[in-house]
Design a protein around this motif. Structure first.
Motif, PDB file in Angstrom:
ATOM      1  N   ILE A 158      55.022  15.674  14.202  1.00 51.86           N
ATOM      2  CA  ILE A 158      54.445  14.452  13.631  1.00 51.86           C
ATOM      3  C   ILE A 158      55.437  13.739  12.712  1.00 51.86           C
ATOM      4  CG2 ILE A 158      52.679  13.574  12.050  1.00 51.86           C
ATOM      5  CD1 ILE A 158      50.659  15.297  13.424  1.00 51.86           C
ATOM      6  N   PRO A 159      56.155  14.419  11.798  1.00 55.94           N
ATOM      7  CA  PRO A 159      57.187  13.713  11.029  1.00 55.94           C
ATOM      8  C   PRO A 159      58.235  13.057  11.922  1.00 55.94           C
ATOM      9  CG  PRO A 159      56.686  15.806   9.997  1.00 55.94           C
ATOM     10  CD  PRO A 159      55.978  15.808  11.321  1.00 55.94           C
ATOM     11  N   ALA A 160      58.591  13.709  13.031  1.00 52.71           N
ATOM     12  CA  ALA A 160      59.556  13.125  13.964  1.00 52.71           C
ATOM     13  C   ALA A 160      58.988  11.851  14.591  1.00 52.71           C
ATOM     14  CB  ALA A 160      59.913  14.140  15.051  1.00 52.71           C
ATOM     15  N   PHE A 161      57.679  11.824  14.843  1.00 51.80           N
ATOM     16  CA  PHE A 161      57.011  10.635  15.385  1.00 51.80           C
ATOM     17  C   PHE A 161      57.117   9.464  14.405  1.00 51.80           C
ATOM     18  CE2 PHE A 161      52.639   8.601  16.170  1.00 51.80           C
ATOM     19  CZ  PHE A 161      53.134   7.741  17.148  1.00 51.80           C
ATOM     20  N   TRP A 162      56.910   9.735  13.114  1.00 53.87           N
ATOM     21  CA  TRP A 162      57.052   8.697  12.088  1.00 53.87           C
ATOM     22  C   TRP A 162      58.488   8.195  12.025  1.00 53.87           C
ATOM     23  CZ3 TRP A 162      53.714   6.075   8.868  1.00 53.87           C
ATOM     24  CH2 TRP A 162      52.375   6.498   8.875  1.00 53.87           C
ATOM     25  N   ASN A 163      59.447   9.077  12.072  1.00 52.96           N
ATOM     26  CA  ASN A 163      60.854   8.663  12.033  1.00 52.96           C
ATOM     27  C   ASN A 163      61.200   7.800  13.238  1.00 52.96           C
ATOM     28  OD1 ASN A 163      61.368  10.037   9.629  1.00 52.96           O
ATOM     29  ND2 ASN A 163      61.999  11.916  10.681  1.00 52.96           N
ATOM     30  N   GLN A 164      60.705   8.195  14.396  1.00 54.72           N
ATOM     31  CA  GLN A 164      60.943   7.420  15.603  1.00 54.72           C
ATOM     32  C   GLN A 164      60.299   6.039  15.489  1.00 54.72           C
ATOM     33  OE1 GLN A 164      59.161   9.078  19.112  1.00 54.72           O
ATOM     34  NE2 GLN A 164      60.236   7.706  20.509  1.00 54.72           N
ATOM     35  N   ALA A 165      59.080   5.990  14.927  1.00 53.73           N
ATOM     36  CA  ALA A 165      58.379   4.717  14.773  1.00 53.73           C
ATOM     37  C   ALA A 165      59.148   3.762  13.863  1.00 53.73           C
ATOM     38  CB  ALA A 165      56.979   4.967  14.223  1.00 53.73           C
ATOM     39  N   ARG A 166      59.746   4.295  12.818  1.00 54.40           N
ATOM     40  CA  ARG A 166      60.537   3.446  11.911  1.00 54.40           C
ATOM     41  C   ARG A 166      61.775   2.906  12.627  1.00 54.40           C
ATOM     42  NH1 ARG A 166      59.113   7.874   8.470  1.00 54.40           N
ATOM     43  NH2 ARG A 166      57.571   7.247   6.895  1.00 54.40           N
ATOM     44  N   LYS A 167      62.440   3.754  13.383  1.00 47.65           N
ATOM     45  CA  LYS A 167      63.655   3.339  14.075  1.00 47.65           C
ATOM     46  C   LYS A 167      63.361   2.287  15.145  1.00 47.65           C
ATOM     47  CE  LYS A 167      66.097   7.752  13.463  1.00 47.65           C
ATOM     48  NZ  LYS A 167      66.641   8.956  14.157  1.00 47.65           N
ATOM     49  N   GLU A 168      62.197   2.388  15.786  1.00 47.73           N
ATOM     50  CA  GLU A 168      61.866   1.493  16.890  1.00 47.73           C
ATOM     51  C   GLU A 168      61.117   0.239  16.455  1.00 47.73           C
ATOM     52  OE1 GLU A 168      59.776   3.905  19.698  1.00 47.73           O
ATOM     53  OE2 GLU A 168      61.575   5.008  20.319  1.00 47.73           O
ATOM     54  N   GLY A 169      60.935   0.062  15.140  1.00 48.27           N
ATOM     55  CA  GLY A 169      60.282  -1.143  14.652  1.00 48.27           C
ATOM     56  C   GLY A 169      58.774  -1.156  14.762  1.00 48.27           C
ATOM     57  N   VAL A 170      58.173   0.023  14.943  1.00 45.08           N
ATOM     58  CA  VAL A 170      56.714   0.099  15.053  1.00 45.08           C
ATOM     59  C   VAL A 170      56.037  -0.328  13.753  1.00 45.08           C
ATOM     60  CG1 VAL A 170      54.760   1.705  15.311  1.00 45.08           C
ATOM     61  CG2 VAL A 170      56.713   1.840  16.873  1.00 45.08           C
ATOM     62  N   GLY A 188      47.909   6.993   8.874  1.00 46.76           N
ATOM     63  CA  GLY A 188      48.157   8.102   9.775  1.00 46.76           C
ATOM     64  C   GLY A 188      46.807   8.683  10.144  1.00 46.76           C
ATOM     65  N   ILE A 189      46.374   8.484  11.386  1.00 42.18           N
ATOM     66  CA  ILE A 189      45.025   8.868  11.801  1.00 42.18           C
ATOM     67  C   ILE A 189      45.095  10.124  12.658  1.00 42.18           C
ATOM     68  CG2 ILE A 189      42.911   8.161  12.987  1.00 42.18           C
ATOM     69  CD1 ILE A 189      43.677   5.276  12.464  1.00 42.18           C
ATOM     70  N   CYS A 190      44.434  11.161  12.195  1.00 43.34           N
ATOM     71  CA  CYS A 190      44.373  12.427  12.915  1.00 43.34           C
ATOM     72  C   CYS A 190      42.996  12.546  13.544  1.00 43.34           C
ATOM     73  CB  CYS A 190      44.634  13.580  11.950  1.00 43.34           C
ATOM     74  SG  CYS A 190      44.772  15.177  12.744  1.00 43.34           S
ATOM     75  N   TYR A 191      42.929  12.470  14.871  1.00 43.35           N
ATOM     76  CA  TYR A 191      41.658  12.550  15.579  1.00 43.35           C
ATOM     77  C   TYR A 191      41.314  14.019  15.832  1.00 43.35           C
ATOM     78  CZ  TYR A 191      42.113   7.534  16.411  1.00 43.35           C
ATOM     79  OH  TYR A 191      42.224   6.175  16.250  1.00 43.35           O
ATOM     80  N   GLY A 192      40.168  14.445  15.358  1.00 44.38           N
ATOM     81  CA  GLY A 192      39.792  15.853  15.466  1.00 44.38           C
ATOM     82  C   GLY A 192      39.228  16.238  16.802  1.00 44.38           C
ATOM     83  N   THR A 193      39.837  15.747  17.861  1.00 46.49           N
ATOM     84  CA  THR A 193      39.430  16.104  19.215  1.00 46.49           C
ATOM     85  C   THR A 193      40.673  16.510  19.988  1.00 46.49           C
ATOM     86  OG1 THR A 193      39.657  13.806  19.949  1.00 46.49           O
ATOM     87  CG2 THR A 193      37.470  14.519  19.248  1.00 46.49           C
ATOM     88  N   SER A 194      40.496  17.318  20.992  1.00 46.26           N
ATOM     89  CA  SER A 194      41.631  17.736  21.804  1.00 46.26           C
ATOM     90  C   SER A 194      41.230  17.718  23.266  1.00 46.26           C
ATOM     91  CB  SER A 194      42.112  19.133  21.389  1.00 46.26           C
ATOM     92  OG  SER A 194      41.044  20.059  21.461  1.00 46.26           O
ATOM     93  N   ARG A 195      42.220  17.784  24.126  1.00 48.46           N
ATOM     94  CA  ARG A 195      41.961  17.754  25.564  1.00 48.46           C
ATOM     95  C   ARG A 195      42.793  18.835  26.238  1.00 48.46           C
ATOM     96  NH1 ARG A 195      45.474  12.386  27.394  1.00 48.46           N
ATOM     97  NH2 ARG A 195      47.554  13.334  27.102  1.00 48.46           N
ATOM     98  N   GLY A 196      42.377  19.157  27.447  1.00 48.24           N
ATOM     99  CA  GLY A 196      43.143  20.122  28.216  1.00 48.24           C
ATOM    100  C   GLY A 196      42.466  21.474  28.262  1.00 48.24           C
ATOM    101  N   GLU A 270      45.231   9.348   6.489  1.00 45.85           N
ATOM    102  CA  GLU A 270      46.116   9.214   5.342  1.00 45.85           C
ATOM    103  C   GLU A 270      46.532   7.749   5.265  1.00 45.85           C
ATOM    104  OE1 GLU A 270      48.000  13.748   5.616  1.00 45.85           O
ATOM    105  OE2 GLU A 270      49.231  12.003   6.153  1.00 45.85           O
ATOM    106  N   ALA A 271      46.234   7.096   4.139  1.00 45.83           N
ATOM    107  CA  ALA A 271      46.488   5.668   3.972  1.00 45.83           C
ATOM    108  C   ALA A 271      47.660   5.473   3.025  1.00 45.83           C
ATOM    109  CB  ALA A 271      45.239   4.968   3.441  1.00 45.83           C
ATOM    110  N   TYR A 272      48.791   5.007   3.570  1.00 46.37           N
ATOM    111  CA  TYR A 272      50.019   4.877   2.799  1.00 46.37           C
ATOM    112  C   TYR A 272      50.238   3.430   2.370  1.00 46.37           C
ATOM    113  CZ  TYR A 272      51.055   9.501   4.710  1.00 46.37           C
ATOM    114  OH  TYR A 272      51.007  10.825   5.051  1.00 46.37           O
ATOM    115  N   SER A 273      50.485   3.240   1.084  1.00 40.77           N
ATOM    116  CA  SER A 273      50.804   1.914   0.564  1.00 40.77           C
ATOM    117  C   SER A 273      52.299   1.664   0.671  1.00 40.77           C
ATOM    118  CB  SER A 273      50.352   1.791  -0.889  1.00 40.77           C
ATOM    119  OG  SER A 273      50.986   2.795  -1.682  1.00 40.77           O
ATOM    120  N   ASP A 274      52.684   0.397   0.500  1.00 38.24           N
ATOM    121  CA  ASP A 274      54.104   0.057   0.488  1.00 38.24           C
ATOM    122  C   ASP A 274      54.728   0.569  -0.812  1.00 38.24           C
ATOM    123  OD1 ASP A 274      56.478  -1.015   1.302  1.00 38.24           O
ATOM    124  OD2 ASP A 274      56.042  -3.036   0.553  1.00 38.24           O
TER     125      ASP A 274
END
Length: 293
Positions: A158-170, A188-196, A270-274
């Motif tokens: 998940i931290p890697a996902f955030w880093n990637q999002a910053r690099k890609e302009g998300v 950062g929204i964590c959905y408490g459901t899973s699949r598979g 998780e709600a992050y401010s600037d």
């Protein structure tokens, strides 16, 4: 059942089945929880992931048996769930600092990871700010990714996902679209459901903003509706990620054991401010969907 009691029942089940096949769904049932949610709360409260705990306890007992001198390495490897003596030897050496064969020599020093006993210890005098918010359904614009349910993998990915999002302009793309409450916050929204079926199961996690829908969703983003819910909202202040990790621990160790509310096991936000996230004055919030006990 509260989380303290539930986790202890799950630990007791693990300890009774260290030499058998341990299914995370079966472990979580002892805490009346989903596998996904149980692994998350176990890690928050116990300081280790469920996988780390099982591995450490198995290697501890394997070491004890090998030092007794009678057990064969190959038999011990199979007994504690390893496919081969080689994979067992690698794990054993990482944990104990010596090989299984060396563990059979007289006078060697091994490591021991003791059995967990979860207790609620009232130390008193601490205050914890929170508010209960009843919120109607609201829409978000989000970048979604599916992650393995396994807590050890999630903590890295998940931290890697955030880093990637910053690099890609998300993040800038989401900020331009932000137009609804929680306003001007990256979620950062964590959905408490899973699949598979079987392993590995996956769950969705998103980086998002509140969204009114006046503008079309950019390509590669999803518009989703967060259902109406009652939320326990906790302010968090301090440098990330330590501050938010400490707040999560206090939520489950101090708030829920004594509050009139319990987590639903659904969505957490998780709600992050600037601002400067490394600052000791940085502020954010944790939103946990709850219900009355």
């Amino acid at each position: 059942m509260n989380w303290i009691t539930g986790i202890q029942r799950a630990i007791d089940y693990v300890e009774d089945n260290l030499t058998g096949e341990l299914d995370y769904e079966e472990i979580a049932k002892r805490a009346c929880s989903s596998s996904f949610y149980f692994q998350r709360v176990f890690s928050i409260l116990c300081g280790v992931t469920l996988g780390e705990y099982i591995r450490a306890r198995r290697l501890t007992q394997a070491g004890t048996e090998l030092t007794a001198g009678e057990a064969r390495v190959v038999d011990t490897a199979l007994k504690y769930g390893y496919d081969s003596p080689e994979s067992f030897a690698r794990a054993f050496t990482r944990f104990h600092g010596l090989t299984p064969s060396q563990a059979k020599l007289p006078g060697v020093k091994l490591k021991s990871f003791s059995r967990l006993h979860v207790k609620l210890i009232l130390e008193g005098g601490h205050t914890m700010d929170y508010k209960i918010v009843k919120k109607e359904a609201f829409r978000v614009l989000e970048k979604v990714k599916w992650f393995p349910e396994d807590e050890e993998l999630r903590q890295a990915e998940i931290p890697a996902f955030w880093n990637q999002a910053r690099k890609e302009g998300v993040i800038p793309t989401l900020c331009r679209a932000a137009s609804a409450e929680p306003a001007k916050k990256i979620l950062g929204i964590c959905y408490g459901t899973s699949r598979g079926e079987g392993e590995p199961r996956q769950f969705p996690y998103s980086i998002a903003v509140g969204y009114s829908g006046r503008e079309p969703a950019p390509e590669g983003f999803r518009v989703n509706t967060i259902p109406a819910a009652t939320w326990a909202v906790f302010p968090c202040r301090g440098a990330m990620p330590q501050a938010i990790q400490d707040t999560w621990r206090r939520i489950y160790a101090e708030f829920f054991p004594t509050a009139d509310y319990a987590p639903t096991g659904g969505i957490d936000i998780e709600a992050y401010s600037d601002g400067d996230m490394s600052s000791p004055d940085y502020e954010c919030e944790i939103w946990v969907a709850v219900e009355r006990k």
